[in-house]
Scaffold this motif. Structure first.
Motif, mmCIF file in Angstrom:
data_model
loop_
_atom_site.group_PDB
_atom_site.id
_atom_site.type_symbol
_atom_site.label_atom_id
_atom_site.label_comp_id
_atom_site.label_asym_id
_atom_site.label_seq_id
_atom_site.Cartn_x
_atom_site.Cartn_y
_atom_site.Cartn_z
ATOM 1 N N ARG A 53 0.842 -1.192 0.000
ATOM 2 C CA ARG A 53 0.000 0.000 0.000
ATOM 3 C C ARG A 53 0.879 1.244 0.000
ATOM 4 O O ARG A 53 1.871 1.322 0.721
ATOM 5 C CB ARG A 53 -0.904 0.030 1.232
ATOM 6 N N ARG A 55 0.266 5.691 -0.543
ATOM 7 C CA ARG A 55 -0.703 6.760 -0.768
ATOM 8 C C ARG A 55 0.025 8.095 -0.801
ATOM 9 O O ARG A 55 0.814 8.407 0.090
ATOM 10 C CB ARG A 55 -1.760 6.768 0.340
ATOM 11 N N ARG A 102 -2.519 -0.599 -5.722
ATOM 12 C CA ARG A 102 -2.792 0.222 -4.540
ATOM 13 C C ARG A 102 -1.744 1.307 -4.300
ATOM 14 O O ARG A 102 -1.430 1.630 -3.173
ATOM 15 C CB ARG A 102 -2.949 -0.651 -3.293
ATOM 16 N N ASN A 104 -1.996 4.817 -4.533
ATOM 17 C CA ASN A 104 -3.059 5.795 -4.695
ATOM 18 C C ASN A 104 -2.483 7.209 -4.706
ATOM 19 O O ASN A 104 -1.746 7.595 -3.797
ATOM 20 C CB ASN A 104 -4.072 5.676 -3.554
ATOM 21 N N SER A 106 -3.826 11.143 -4.998
ATOM 22 C CA SER A 106 -5.037 11.943 -4.928
ATOM 23 C C SER A 106 -4.695 13.379 -4.583
ATOM 24 O O SER A 106 -3.579 13.688 -4.166
ATOM 25 C CB SER A 106 -6.006 11.367 -3.886
ATOM 26 N N SER A 112 -6.629 8.600 -8.247
ATOM 27 C CA SER A 112 -6.151 7.567 -9.166
ATOM 28 C C SER A 112 -5.414 6.470 -8.424
ATOM 29 O O SER A 112 -4.939 6.657 -7.300
ATOM 30 C CB SER A 112 -5.218 8.189 -10.222
ATOM 31 N N GLU A 113 -5.314 5.302 -9.088
ATOM 32 C CA GLU A 113 -4.582 4.148 -8.576
ATOM 33 C C GLU A 113 -3.588 3.693 -9.635
ATOM 34 O O GLU A 113 -3.932 3.598 -10.824
ATOM 35 C CB GLU A 113 -5.529 3.009 -8.212
ATOM 36 N N GLY A 138 -8.815 5.839 -12.492
ATOM 37 C CA GLY A 138 -8.771 7.148 -11.876
ATOM 38 C C GLY A 138 -9.622 8.160 -12.604
ATOM 39 O O GLY A 138 -10.155 7.904 -13.688
ATOM 40 N N ASP A 324 -10.834 7.418 1.316
ATOM 41 C CA ASP A 324 -10.010 6.917 0.226
ATOM 42 C C ASP A 324 -9.698 5.448 0.456
ATOM 43 O O ASP A 324 -9.344 5.033 1.567
ATOM 44 C CB ASP A 324 -8.682 7.693 0.140
#
Length: 325
Positions: A53, A55, A102, A104, A106, A112-113, A138, A324
């Protein structure tokens, strides 16, 4: 512990879903093995990481400036000391980063991913990154419209941290489809507008910004459209007219919203400012009798209260919840 051998060391770190970075703007978890070795020829950081993950929130946090404090020492006896100047040994990188999904990204209208695989070489002072991030899904919001991302490639070619961009977003407009293409590099992106069937760029922008053809624009709308087209043609760095107005006026956000038939409003211009980190105030008008003041109070990162005082539609309040994934 041998100085003759350059203080050699070897450390292996095993990560299992570890929080590598946990900030408001960047949040990354990692799993894998990292080897840190040091010897007479310098150090090496190598290994392979899987990112379950990651972000990135654009504009999520501002970097705090570190103040420079003038220091003057008194009462010290200064003795000349001759030291051997030793060349600092380099720290080399040899990392493989795998992000199957994953990742991400934003903020600033983008949600978007991504997924991809990157390799990092070179030194800590001058890292070299190779690889590519590919778009999974996205969307992008521009001028009150939602664009679906249809293609996205972020390519690193070993020339440092400055990737090549190839991102395409589309949205329906009157009589066709509008296309926003983001190219160039991360440091100098280029934004262009086109459509299908093909229309002149000013016509595409007119339908995006005002929901109408160039022939039907008012004089103020035509001036704003001409400025937008001139910015695209001269700067080479994309549409920054709104950004220039924000810097001159101190307004945090400027938007252009399309006509609302149910409410009876024309093209609405909106400008807002953050009073505090959690309180946002926005004023809207269409120049033809409609004005509104919108208040947004963020209670938590996912929960906020919205209130609107308008000449058309009266007063209303609502609770907004988002998250999110």
């Amino acid at each position: 512990m041998s100085s003759a051998r350059g203080w050699p060391a070897a450390i292996r770190i095993a990560l299992d879903d570890a929080a590598l970075i946990n900030r408001d703007d960047i949040d990354i978890d990692g799993t894998g093995i990292i080897d840190i070795a040091y010897g007479p020829d310098g150090g090496t950081i190598s290994g392979k990481l899987d990112l379950p993950r990651a972000r990135l929130r654009l504009g999520g946090a501002a970097r705090a400036a570190i103040p420079q404090i003038e220091v003057r020492e008194t009462g010290l006896t200064v003795r000349p000391v001759q030291e051997e100047k030793r060349r600092r040994k380099p720290w080399r990188l040899n990392l493989v980063i795998n992000a199957p999904q994953r990742v991400n990204v934003s903020g600033k209208g983008l949600v978007s991913e991504w997924r991809g695989r990157l390799t990092t070489s070179g030194t800590v002072d001058a890292p070299q990154i190779d690889g590519r991030l590919d778009l999974i899904r996205g969307n992008y919001e521009f001028a009150g419209r939602r664009f679906d991302l249809s293609r996205g490639d972020i390519t690193f070619s070993g020339g440092g941290i400055n990737p090549t961009l190839d991102i395409v977003a589309t949205a329906p407009i009157d009589g066709g489809t509008a296309v926003i293409t983001i190219g160039g590099t991360g440091e100098q992106p280029r934004i262009t507008f086109s459509s299908s069937p093909a229309l002149p760029q000013d016509e595409v922008l007119a339908r995006l910004l005002f929901g109408s053809s160039v022939a039907n624009l008012s004089a103020p709308d035509a001036v704003q459209l001409a400025s937008a087209v001139a910015s695209l043609q001269s700067s080479g760095r994309g549409l920054d007219v709104v950004g220039q107005v924000q810097r001159l006026t101190g307004i945090d956000r400027i938007r252009v919203l399309g006509p609302d038939v149910k409410r009876g409003t024309g093209t609405v211009y909106a400008g807002g400012k953050y009073i505090t980190d959690r309180v946002y105030v926005e004023v809207r008008t269409d120049g033809a009798g409609y004005t509104a003041t919108v208040f947004e109070i963020a209670l938590t990162r996912t929960l906020s209260i919205l209130s609107e005082l308008a000449t058309l539609g009266g007063t209303n309040a609502s609770i907004h919840w988002s998250r999110d994934y």
